[in-house]
Design an enzyme around this catalytic site. Structure first.
Site: not given
Ligand code: 13P
Length: 340
Positions: A177, A219
């Site tokens: 991510e 992600k």
């Molecule tokens: P949000 O969808 O609130 O951005 O959170 C997702 C997430 O896991 C951020 O690390």
């Protein structure tokens, strides 16, 4: 490590019409969310709230995996069943956030580097034993005057790759991510350029670290204008630019891409995902891994009261269903009203 086993889990996480519930808020973040609805944040209220979501029958249909925080993965439900079992019984894969938050990036004090690599190889087998089959690590990239720097993009990409390699070695699928924040005044094209840069660097580092792309889930953020931007991009523009950006950066060996919501409104997050899937066929599955966009409504409906559990579950089921439809490109604004 078996790449086939990793790929099986990654494919399960992006199964058609399903997505991931990010319920991995740190104790600090969940306290902020609870403060907003007037609920005291204790070990028990945090457990009760999350148990409410995990026991929602709609989990079975629309949720492929749940990302947990360290506290939650060791917690039991009110009847003594481990929460990981409640999740697995709902047909979802339990996952675990393994980063330990961020700290100032040396050399660039306005930017952040994610920590948590020290000791990670020893933590992962314990999470595996508890039932976790995937993990998450979030890198944070901010857009502003003079940032991001190469130092920030590179250091975070390198760290993501180190984390991903350690996960795969432990038979755990890494969710990779790199989040470009939508906090600034920047327009959608600036977000596109910075995200493209971050993704290119991330995949270059994943390659050098010998990470098997078949066994990861990406992600990312969408290509989207900053919250303080003078010009909000349309749903069609976000979808078209995000898909173009991803096609330029993400090899088709990656089974799926599960977006973060990043502060978008609930309906925007759903509409954007839906519009992208309507542009298919695409080389990978596109789905959700939302935190706020799945939880804001149930949090409000629940507000910490036992009597509101059914209302909280209804609100959660509705958002899960809307996003499940969006993951198939079968959502429409008119369906929002049904059962809301
Ligand atoms: P949000 O969808 O609130 O951005 O959170 C997702 C997430 O896991 C951020 O690390």
């Amino acid at each position: 490590m078996s790449i086939a086993d990793l790929e099986k889990i990654a494919q399960k996480l992006v199964a058609p019409g399903k997505g991931i519930l990010a319920a991995d808020e740190s104790s600090g973040t969940i306290k902020k969310r609870f403060d907003a609805i007037g609920v005291e944040s204790t070990e028990t209220t945090r457990r009760d709230y999350r148990e409410m979501m995990f026991r929602t029958p709609a989990m079975k249909e629309f949720i492929s995996g749940v990302i947990l925080y360290d506290e939650t993965i060791w917690q039991d439900a009110s009847d003594g069943t481990p929460l990981v079992k409640v999740i697995a019984d709902a047909g979802a894969v339990p996952g675990i956030k393994v980063d330990e938050g961020t700290e100032m990036l040396p050399g660039s004090p306005k930017e952040l580097i994610t920590k948590g690599l020290d000791g990670l190889s020893k933590r992962l087998p314990k999470y595996y034993e508890r039932g976790a089959r995937f993990a998450k690590w979030r890198a944070v990239i901010d857009i502003g005057a003079g940032i991001p720097t190469y130092n920030c993009i590179h250091a975070n990409a390198h760290t993501l790759a180190r984390y991903a390699a350690l996960c795969q070695q432990a038979n755990i699928v890494p969710i990779v991510e790199p989040e470009v924040l939508m906090d600034g005044e920047h327009d959608i094209d600036t977000c596109y350029e910075v995200t493209e840069w971050a993704l290119k660097e991330t995949f270059s580092e994943l390659y050098k670290a010998e990470v098997a792309l078949e066994g990861i889930v990406l992600k990312p953020n969408m290509a989207i204008a900053g919250k303080k931007s003078a010009k909000k991009a349309s749903v069609a523009e976000v979808a078209e630019k995000t898909v173009r950006m991803l096609k330029n950066c993400v090899p088709p060996a990656v089974p799926g891409i599960a977006f973060l919501s990043g502060g978008q409104s609930d309906e925007d997050a759903t509409a954007h995902l839906d519009a992208m899937n309507k542009l298919g066929p695409l080389p990978w599955k596109l789905t959700f891994s939302y935190g706020r966009a799945l939880q804001a409504a149930p949090q409000k409906a629940w507000s910490g009261k036992k009597d509101n559990v059914a209302a909280g579950q209804r609100a959660f089921a509705h958002r899960a269903r809307m996003n499940g439809l969006a993951a198939l490109g079968k959502w429409a604004a008119a369906i929002e009203k049904e059962g809301a």
